[in-house]
Scaffold this motif. Structure first.
Motif, PDB file in Angstrom:
ATOM      1  N   GLU A 321       0.828  -1.205   0.000  1.00 36.28           N
ATOM      2  CA  GLU A 321       0.000   0.000   0.000  1.00 36.28           C
ATOM      3  C   GLU A 321       0.866   1.261   0.000  1.00 36.28           C
ATOM      4  OE1 GLU A 321      -2.873  -0.697  -0.688  1.00 36.28           O
ATOM      5  OE2 GLU A 321      -4.003  -1.849   0.770  1.00 36.28           O
ATOM      6  N   ARG A 322       1.942   1.260   0.776  1.00 36.64           N
ATOM      7  CA  ARG A 322       2.839   2.422   0.814  1.00 36.64           C
ATOM      8  C   ARG A 322       3.524   2.635  -0.536  1.00 36.64           C
ATOM      9  NH1 ARG A 322       4.500   4.237   5.933  1.00 36.64           N
ATOM     10  NH2 ARG A 322       6.572   4.720   5.117  1.00 36.64           N
ATOM     11  N   ALA A 323       3.962   1.551  -1.161  1.00 32.63           N
ATOM     12  CA  ALA A 323       4.609   1.662  -2.475  1.00 32.63           C
ATOM     13  C   ALA A 323       3.630   2.183  -3.513  1.00 32.63           C
ATOM     14  CB  ALA A 323       5.163   0.310  -2.894  1.00 32.63           C
ATOM     15  N   GLU A 324       2.400   1.675  -3.460  1.00 36.61           N
ATOM     16  CA  GLU A 324       1.362   2.101  -4.396  1.00 36.61           C
ATOM     17  C   GLU A 324       1.101   3.605  -4.272  1.00 36.61           C
ATOM     18  OE1 GLU A 324      -3.395   1.146  -5.140  1.00 36.61           O
ATOM     19  OE2 GLU A 324      -2.243  -0.057  -3.733  1.00 36.61           O
ATOM     20  N   ASN A 325       0.998   4.083  -3.028  1.00 36.78           N
ATOM     21  CA  ASN A 325       0.757   5.500  -2.793  1.00 36.78           C
ATOM     22  C   ASN A 325       1.946   6.338  -3.255  1.00 36.78           C
ATOM     23  OD1 ASN A 325       0.784   8.043  -0.926  1.00 36.78           O
ATOM     24  ND2 ASN A 325      -1.304   7.247  -0.768  1.00 36.78           N
ATOM     25  N   LEU A 326       3.149   5.886  -2.947  1.00 34.14           N
ATOM     26  CA  LEU A 326       4.345   6.657  -3.283  1.00 34.14           C
ATOM     27  C   LEU A 326       4.526   6.794  -4.793  1.00 34.14           C
ATOM     28  CD1 LEU A 326       6.814   8.136  -2.189  1.00 34.14           C
ATOM     29  CD2 LEU A 326       8.041   5.951  -2.187  1.00 34.14           C
ATOM     30  N   MET A 327       4.201   5.741  -5.558  1.00 32.76           N
ATOM     31  CA  MET A 327       4.317   5.835  -7.011  1.00 32.76           C
ATOM     32  C   MET A 327       3.444   6.942  -7.574  1.00 32.76           C
ATOM     33  SD  MET A 327       4.259   1.816  -8.101  1.00 32.76           S
ATOM     34  CE  MET A 327       5.284   0.616  -7.266  1.00 32.76           C
ATOM     35  N   ILE A 328       2.222   7.081  -7.048  1.00 30.66           N
ATOM     36  CA  ILE A 328       1.326   8.116  -7.550  1.00 30.66           C
ATOM     37  C   ILE A 328       1.765   9.492  -7.070  1.00 30.66           C
ATOM     38  CG2 ILE A 328      -1.074   8.876  -7.662  1.00 30.66           C
ATOM     39  CD1 ILE A 328      -0.305   6.225  -9.147  1.00 30.66           C
ATOM     40  N   VAL A 329       2.313   9.584  -5.868  1.00 25.94           N
ATOM     41  CA  VAL A 329       2.875  10.856  -5.400  1.00 25.94           C
ATOM     42  C   VAL A 329       3.963  11.328  -6.363  1.00 25.94           C
ATOM     43  CG1 VAL A 329       4.285  11.927  -3.593  1.00 25.94           C
ATOM     44  CG2 VAL A 329       2.296  10.564  -2.974  1.00 25.94           C
ATOM     45  N   ASP A 330       4.841  10.417  -6.750  1.00 31.80           N
ATOM     46  CA  ASP A 330       5.913  10.787  -7.685  1.00 31.80           C
ATOM     47  C   ASP A 330       5.349  11.195  -9.040  1.00 31.80           C
ATOM     48  OD1 ASP A 330       7.976  10.462  -5.914  1.00 31.80           O
ATOM     49  OD2 ASP A 330       8.429   8.406  -6.509  1.00 31.80           O
ATOM     50  N   LEU A 331       4.327  10.484  -9.506  1.00 34.44           N
ATOM     51  CA  LEU A 331       3.714  10.836 -10.784  1.00 34.44           C
ATOM     52  C   LEU A 331       3.100  12.244 -10.725  1.00 34.44           C
ATOM     53  CD1 LEU A 331       1.511   8.504 -12.957  1.00 34.44           C
ATOM     54  CD2 LEU A 331       0.910  10.874 -12.638  1.00 34.44           C
ATOM     55  N   MET A 332       2.378  12.552  -9.636  1.00 33.61           N
ATOM     56  CA  MET A 332       1.755  13.866  -9.516  1.00 33.61           C
ATOM     57  C   MET A 332       2.807  14.963  -9.338  1.00 33.61           C
ATOM     58  SD  MET A 332      -1.313  13.175 -10.123  1.00 33.61           S
ATOM     59  CE  MET A 332      -1.886  14.861  -9.965  1.00 33.61           C
ATOM     60  N   ARG A 333       3.907  14.665  -8.656  1.00 27.07           N
ATOM     61  CA  ARG A 333       5.005  15.648  -8.563  1.00 27.07           C
ATOM     62  C   ARG A 333       5.528  15.977  -9.948  1.00 27.07           C
ATOM     63  NH1 ARG A 333       9.363  13.237  -6.330  1.00 27.07           N
ATOM     64  NH2 ARG A 333      10.423  15.231  -6.013  1.00 27.07           N
ATOM     65  N   ASN A 334       5.655  14.960 -10.775  1.00 23.61           N
ATOM     66  CA  ASN A 334       6.139  15.178 -12.142  1.00 23.61           C
ATOM     67  C   ASN A 334       5.133  15.999 -12.950  1.00 23.61           C
ATOM     68  OD1 ASN A 334       7.965  14.402 -14.522  1.00 23.61           O
ATOM     69  ND2 ASN A 334       5.964  13.670 -15.191  1.00 23.61           N
ATOM     70  N   ASP A 335       3.841  15.657 -12.849  1.00 22.75           N
ATOM     71  CA  ASP A 335       2.814  16.392 -13.603  1.00 22.75           C
ATOM     72  C   ASP A 335       2.800  17.872 -13.201  1.00 22.75           C
ATOM     73  OD1 ASP A 335       2.078  14.140 -14.978  1.00 22.75           O
ATOM     74  OD2 ASP A 335       0.187  13.832 -13.910  1.00 22.75           O
ATOM     75  N   LEU A 336       2.765  18.140 -11.905  1.00 24.78           N
ATOM     76  CA  LEU A 336       2.705  19.533 -11.444  1.00 24.78           C
ATOM     77  C   LEU A 336       3.995  20.282 -11.769  1.00 24.78           C
ATOM     78  CD1 LEU A 336       0.907  19.324  -7.976  1.00 24.78           C
ATOM     79  CD2 LEU A 336      -0.066  19.700 -10.243  1.00 24.78           C
ATOM     80  N   GLY A 337       5.113  19.578 -11.763  1.00 23.27           N
ATOM     81  CA  GLY A 337       6.381  20.229 -12.076  1.00 23.27           C
ATOM     82  C   GLY A 337       6.435  20.820 -13.472  1.00 23.27           C
ATOM     83  N   ARG A 338       5.615  20.316 -14.374  1.00 24.08           N
ATOM     84  CA  ARG A 338       5.615  20.806 -15.759  1.00 24.08           C
ATOM     85  C   ARG A 338       4.976  22.191 -15.890  1.00 24.08           C
ATOM     86  NH1 ARG A 338       2.764  15.918 -18.702  1.00 24.08           N
ATOM     87  NH2 ARG A 338       3.038  17.247 -20.552  1.00 24.08           N
ATOM     88  N   VAL A 339       4.192  22.607 -14.902  1.00 26.75           N
ATOM     89  CA  VAL A 339       3.482  23.889 -14.999  1.00 26.75           C
ATOM     90  C   VAL A 339       3.718  24.779 -13.780  1.00 26.75           C
ATOM     91  CG1 VAL A 339       1.651  23.089 -16.548  1.00 26.75           C
ATOM     92  CG2 VAL A 339       1.402  22.784 -14.075  1.00 26.75           C
ATOM     93  N   SER A 340       4.650  24.387 -12.908  1.00 29.27           N
ATOM     94  CA  SER A 340       4.835  25.099 -11.644  1.00 29.27           C
ATOM     95  C   SER A 340       6.165  25.832 -11.590  1.00 29.27           C
ATOM     96  CB  SER A 340       4.760  24.107 -10.469  1.00 29.27           C
ATOM     97  OG  SER A 340       3.498  23.499 -10.417  1.00 29.27           O
TER      98      SER A 340
END
Length: 479
Positions: A321-340
């Motif tokens: 569960e922790r790994a699953e959550n962390l993967m999506i955190v990293d994905l969202m960090r990448n998405d937001l980084g493109r416009v932030s």
């Protein structure tokens, strides 16, 4: 014409559930963004619209509705190369001035569906269903009531070009004729025992994938992950319940059985979205700070307090569960980084357990500051659909999901909420939701698959997430 909103505080508090039936039941375009039954904080927005913009992938067009009539049909061209660009041109091109109030002061309320997002990512998607919600839809509010649950105030916000309507200036609380409200106190849904909800054990449901098929699909996801095709794949199933349903009545039942502070009811003509979503997809405030709160990791609730506490501790300690959550955190960090702004992307919370009526969930929070030139449409283009409902990497996961799931998700796994004319945005994930259309209601459920996933547990989790929704529809849970 510059459309402007006016606002005034009404003299008395009203309960949203008690006025909703009188104000929304007969409206073809209406919304209820709900802080929840018995809320003591946060806002609720309940209103109607007559100007609506909808996107339709089968015809590659955006329709602008004036009431029940289509006033304009727009298609992509050299300057607006895809449906998203066309739809954003309609929303951003409207000259709208919001009322000077906290929160939502006027603008658009609506949703984006999963297949709409697939086009943004450049991934294949199943064809949209006929006679269902559009692929995306936004309604421009005519008038609404804004409920401040902490201050116990109600503010009427309405377009200045519209004549006053006494039904909205002095809304009538109702309970007669609705078995969910009759004889209850001021906060009806909060006091309604779940056992009193109507059930119909004879109702039947059709699952797109049987139990055996879903377990097999989980194994196929694990094989793809082992081969390096993805880190996580968010596999979903869909259950269809045939029949004619009163969407507003369904929402009243759902908010009683599965309360949340991010509930929602959106009606677009003959179809509607009914949601008890707990997940924030995107929130943009006045300072252009954007927040996303991915939810990944689930355990059921238990009636025994000690066992319930153990289940909450179990979800945060579970490696998968922790790994699953962390993967999506990293994905969202990448998405937001493109416009932030450079260096502004932060993780303010990681692996926090939040408890809801049906489940314990593992939640993290990612924040950033949008660059000055970035518009809401630009943010949606890079961040939608949410990684918590696709997997990672997003494009590769969605490519495989199109083949695995064998059918459209529709609005499920998309997002809904408001776009204030001043710039703020508030969108929730479309999960724990019922999609109501003529002749049927549909429920999506699933979970994130990693290399550590167990097919039996993943199938059980999908049933857990669908349980309250099926009960609202009068369907017995599968054995």
């Amino acid at each position: 014409m510059n459309l402007r909103y006016r606002a005034r505080v009404l003299p008395e508090w009203r309960d949203p559930a008690r006025v909703a039936e009188g104000l929304l039941a007969e409206e073809r375009f209406g919304f209820w963004l709900d802080a929840g039954a018995g809320a003591t904080s946060g806002p609720t927005y309940l209103g109607i619209a007559s100007t609506v913009a909808t996107a339709h992938r089968p015809t590659n067009s955006v329709l602008v509705h004036a009431g029940d009539a289509v006033a304009q049909t727009l298609t992509p061209d050299a300057s607006l190369p895809d449906l998203h660009a066309v739809l954003e041109s309609v929303l951003e091109g409207a000259a709208v001035t919001a009322a000077d109030v906290p929160g939502f002061g006027g603008g658009w309320i609506g949703f984006l569906g999963y297949e709409y997002g697939a086009e943004l990512v450049g991934a294949p998607a199943a064809d949209s269903r006929p006679a269902a919600l559009p692929d995306a839809g936004w309604m421009l509010a005519d008038r609404l009531l804004a409920f401040d649950h902490a201050a116990r105030t109600v503010t009427l916000i309405e377009r200045e070009d519209l004549a006053e309507d006494p039904r909205w200036a002095s809304p009538v609380e109702r309970s007669v004729g609705n078995p969910l409200l009759a004889g209850l106190g001021e906060e009806p849904a909060a006091e309604l025992p779940a056992a009193e909800l109507p059930t119909a054990e004879s109702s039947t449901a059709h699952w797109r994938h049987s139990a055996a098929e879903y377990r097999t699909l989980v194994e196929r996801c694990r094989t793809l992950i082992a081969a390096g095709e993805a880190y996580q794949v968010c596999l979903t199933n869909e259950v269809t319940v045939t029949g004619e349903f009163d969407s507003l009545a369904l929402y009243l039942r759902l908010r009683a059985l599965s309360p949340t502070d991010r509930g929602g009811y959106l009606r677009f003509g003959d179809s509607a979205l009914v949601s008890s979503s707990p997940e924030t997809f995107l929130s943009v405030d006045d300072a252009r700070v954007v927040t996303t709160r991915p939810v990944k990791g689930t355990r059921r609730r238990d009636a025994d307090p000690e066992r319930d506490a153990l289940l909450a501790a179990e979800v945060v300690a579970d490696e998968k569960e922790r790994a699953e959550n962390l993967m999506i955190v990293d994905l969202m960090r990448n998405d937001l980084g493109r416009v932030s702004e450079l260096g502004s992307v932060t993780v303010s919370e990681l692996h926090v357990v939040e408890t809801y009526a049906q489940v314990h969930q593992l939640v993290s929070t990612v924040r950033s500051v949008l660059r000055p030139e970035v518009e809401v449409g630009d943010l949606l283009r890079v961040a939608f659909p949410a990684g918590s409902m696709t997997g990672a990497p997003k494009h590769r996961a969605m490519l495989h999901l199109a083949a695995l799931e064998r059918g459209p998700r529709g609005a499920y796994a998309g997002a809904f909420g408001y776009r204030d004319a001043r710039g703020p945005l508030e969108l929730s994930m479309i999960i724990r939701s019922i999609l109501v259309e003529p002749g049927a209601a549909r429920v999506g459920a699933g979970g994130g698959i990693t290399i550590l996933s167990d097919p039996e547990r993943e199938y059980a989790e999908s049933l857990l997430k669908a349980r309250a929704l099926l009960r609202v529809l009068g369907v017995a849970e599968p054995a």
